[in-house]
Design a protein around this motif. Structure first.
Motif, PDB file in Angstrom:
ATOM      1  N   ILE A   9       0.853  -1.174   0.000  1.00  0.00           N
ATOM      2  CA  ILE A   9       0.000   0.000   0.000  1.00  0.00           C
ATOM      3  C   ILE A   9       0.893   1.230   0.000  1.00  0.00           C
ATOM      4  CG2 ILE A   9      -1.786   1.281   1.240  1.00  0.00           C
ATOM      5  CD1 ILE A   9      -2.501  -1.455   2.602  1.00  0.00           C
ATOM      6  N   ALA A  10       0.757   2.062  -1.022  1.00  0.00           N
ATOM      7  CA  ALA A  10       1.528   3.305  -1.094  1.00  0.00           C
ATOM      8  C   ALA A  10       0.827   4.352  -0.239  1.00  0.00           C
ATOM      9  CB  ALA A  10       1.631   3.790  -2.533  1.00  0.00           C
ATOM     10  N   VAL A  11       1.530   4.879   0.745  1.00  0.00           N
ATOM     11  CA  VAL A  11       0.978   5.903   1.624  1.00  0.00           C
ATOM     12  C   VAL A  11       1.746   7.184   1.331  1.00  0.00           C
ATOM     13  CG1 VAL A  11       0.504   6.577   4.002  1.00  0.00           C
ATOM     14  CG2 VAL A  11       0.482   4.154   3.367  1.00  0.00           C
ATOM     15  N   ASP A  12       1.144   8.043   0.514  1.00  0.00           N
ATOM     16  CA  ASP A  12       1.835   9.260   0.104  1.00  0.00           C
ATOM     17  C   ASP A  12       1.764  10.326   1.192  1.00  0.00           C
ATOM     18  OD1 ASP A  12       3.261  11.019  -1.536  1.00  0.00           O
ATOM     19  OD2 ASP A  12       1.434  11.789  -2.436  1.00  0.00           O
ATOM     20  N   THR A  13       0.566  10.623   1.659  1.00  0.00           N
ATOM     21  CA  THR A  13       0.407  11.636   2.707  1.00  0.00           C
ATOM     22  C   THR A  13      -0.674  11.177   3.681  1.00  0.00           C
ATOM     23  OG1 THR A  13      -1.335  12.886   1.593  1.00  0.00           O
ATOM     24  CG2 THR A  13       0.933  13.507   1.066  1.00  0.00           C
ATOM     25  N   ALA A  14      -0.644  11.745   4.877  1.00  0.00           N
ATOM     26  CA  ALA A  14      -1.672  11.420   5.874  1.00  0.00           C
ATOM     27  C   ALA A  14      -3.046  11.880   5.400  1.00  0.00           C
ATOM     28  CB  ALA A  14      -1.323  12.068   7.206  1.00  0.00           C
ATOM     29  N   ARG A  15      -3.111  12.871   4.501  1.00  0.00           N
ATOM     30  CA  ARG A  15      -4.399  13.346   3.978  1.00  0.00           C
ATOM     31  C   ARG A  15      -5.121  12.272   3.188  1.00  0.00           C
ATOM     32  NH1 ARG A  15      -1.016  17.754   2.140  1.00  0.00           N
ATOM     33  NH2 ARG A  15      -1.142  16.698   0.160  1.00  0.00           N
ATOM     34  N   GLU A  16      -4.399  11.277   2.698  1.00  0.00           N
ATOM     35  CA  GLU A  16      -5.017  10.239   1.877  1.00  0.00           C
ATOM     36  C   GLU A  16      -5.652   9.132   2.696  1.00  0.00           C
ATOM     37  OE1 GLU A  16      -1.813   9.182  -0.673  1.00  0.00           O
ATOM     38  OE2 GLU A  16      -2.181  10.877  -1.997  1.00  0.00           O
ATOM     39  N   ILE A  17      -5.643   9.242   4.015  1.00  0.00           N
ATOM     40  CA  ILE A  17      -6.233   8.203   4.851  1.00  0.00           C
ATOM     41  C   ILE A  17      -7.689   7.966   4.467  1.00  0.00           C
ATOM     42  CG2 ILE A  17      -6.813   9.806   6.728  1.00  0.00           C
ATOM     43  CD1 ILE A  17      -5.728   6.160   7.180  1.00  0.00           C
ATOM     44  N   ASP A  18      -8.422   9.011   4.120  1.00  0.00           N
ATOM     45  CA  ASP A  18      -9.820   8.826   3.721  1.00  0.00           C
ATOM     46  C   ASP A  18      -9.932   7.976   2.464  1.00  0.00           C
ATOM     47  OD1 ASP A  18     -10.849  10.229   5.850  1.00  0.00           O
ATOM     48  OD2 ASP A  18     -10.840  12.139   4.799  1.00  0.00           O
ATOM     49  N   ASN A  31      -5.187 -12.772   3.927  1.00  0.00           N
ATOM     50  CA  ASN A  31      -4.048 -13.696   4.003  1.00  0.00           C
ATOM     51  C   ASN A  31      -2.815 -13.177   3.284  1.00  0.00           C
ATOM     52  OD1 ASN A  31      -5.459 -15.659   5.497  1.00  0.00           O
ATOM     53  ND2 ASN A  31      -6.519 -16.265   3.631  1.00  0.00           N
ATOM     54  N   SER A  32      -2.828 -11.937   2.890  1.00  0.00           N
ATOM     55  CA  SER A  32      -1.707 -11.337   2.180  1.00  0.00           C
ATOM     56  C   SER A  32      -0.730 -10.718   3.174  1.00  0.00           C
ATOM     57  CB  SER A  32      -2.245 -10.247   1.242  1.00  0.00           C
ATOM     58  OG  SER A  32      -1.203  -9.622   0.540  1.00  0.00           O
ATOM     59  N   GLU A  33       0.549 -10.812   2.873  1.00  0.00           N
ATOM     60  CA  GLU A  33       1.531 -10.042   3.646  1.00  0.00           C
ATOM     61  C   GLU A  33       1.371  -8.584   3.203  1.00  0.00           C
ATOM     62  OE1 GLU A  33       5.716 -11.443   4.020  1.00  0.00           O
ATOM     63  OE2 GLU A  33       6.154  -9.514   3.064  1.00  0.00           O
ATOM     64  N   ILE A  34       1.169  -7.684   4.144  1.00  0.00           N
ATOM     65  CA  ILE A  34       0.883  -6.293   3.794  1.00  0.00           C
ATOM     66  C   ILE A  34       2.043  -5.388   4.180  1.00  0.00           C
ATOM     67  CG2 ILE A  34      -0.618  -4.310   4.243  1.00  0.00           C
ATOM     68  CD1 ILE A  34      -2.947  -6.246   4.510  1.00  0.00           C
ATOM     69  N   HIS A  35       2.444  -4.558   3.227  1.00  0.00           N
ATOM     70  CA  HIS A  35       3.467  -3.547   3.459  1.00  0.00           C
ATOM     71  C   HIS A  35       2.807  -2.184   3.292  1.00  0.00           C
ATOM     72  CE1 HIS A  35       7.144  -6.184   2.511  1.00  0.00           C
ATOM     73  NE2 HIS A  35       6.088  -6.977   2.490  1.00  0.00           N
ATOM     74  N   MET A  36       2.997  -1.306   4.245  1.00  0.00           N
ATOM     75  CA  MET A  36       2.588   0.094   4.082  1.00  0.00           C
ATOM     76  C   MET A  36       3.879   0.880   3.883  1.00  0.00           C
ATOM     77  SD  MET A  36      -0.532   0.636   6.817  1.00  0.00           S
ATOM     78  CE  MET A  36      -0.927   2.280   6.220  1.00  0.00           C
ATOM     79  N   VAL A  37       3.966   1.567   2.739  1.00  0.00           N
ATOM     80  CA  VAL A  37       5.221   2.212   2.358  1.00  0.00           C
ATOM     81  C   VAL A  37       4.972   3.677   2.020  1.00  0.00           C
ATOM     82  CG1 VAL A  37       7.158   2.147   0.735  1.00  0.00           C
ATOM     83  CG2 VAL A  37       6.059   0.015   1.439  1.00  0.00           C
ATOM     84  N   HIS A  38       5.779   4.536   2.615  1.00  0.00           N
ATOM     85  CA  HIS A  38       5.740   5.974   2.326  1.00  0.00           C
ATOM     86  C   HIS A  38       7.012   6.339   1.572  1.00  0.00           C
ATOM     87  CE1 HIS A  38       5.056  10.254   2.799  1.00  0.00           C
ATOM     88  NE2 HIS A  38       6.284  10.371   3.268  1.00  0.00           N
TER      89      HIS A  38
END
Length: 149
Positions: A9-18, A31-38
């Protein structure tokens, strides 16, 4: 496609949380290995003739990464699928070209699925980042578009 083994999951800015909140209902990721990446762009200020400065400063990189990861961890319960019981991996990539850095990360991780939140601009893909990732990653890419005009 089947169920993804590894999702980034590409996390560009905190504003995109919505925009990322719908992921919380995506039980097929359970069941997926999840990566949150900024991704953070490193800048080089100067004209090549005078004093050049890189920002962020090298001595601040670890503190920046730690702060970004802490923020993503606080956002994660609103994003990670409700039925998820696996481990979430958090990372912050700092470099001169976030699109290339992210695509390299995705390809090296051999991710099956990438999720990107995209701000409104124009075109089929809402941002050059989303377009680049869709063209240069070996995985399936889902773009969650903002409905704002």
């Amino acid at each position: 496609m089947g169920f993804p083994r590894k999702t980034i999951i590409a996390v560009d800015t905190a504003r995109e949380i919505d925009l990322l909140r719908p992921i919380h209902r995506m039980d097929f990721l359970a069941n997926s290995e999840i990566h949150m990446v900024h991704m953070l762009r490193k800048m080089d200020y100067g004209d090549g003739l005078s004093f050049n400065v890189n920002f962020p400063l090298d001595q601040d990189l670890e503190a920046i990464k730690a702060a970004v990861i802490a923020k993503m961890k606080s956002m994660a319960p609103e994003v990670i699928p409700s039925q998820y019981t696996g481990k979430v991996i958090f990372d912050c990539l700092i470099g001169y070209d976030p699109k290339k850095d992210f695509a390299k990360y995705v390809n090296e991780a051999e991710a099956d699925f990438v999720i990107i939140a995209s701000r409104p601009t124009h075109g089929v893909f809402e941002s050059s980042f989303a377009y680049y990732v869709s063209r240069h990653c070996h995985s399936n890419v889902m773009v969650i578009k903002s409905q704002e005009a």
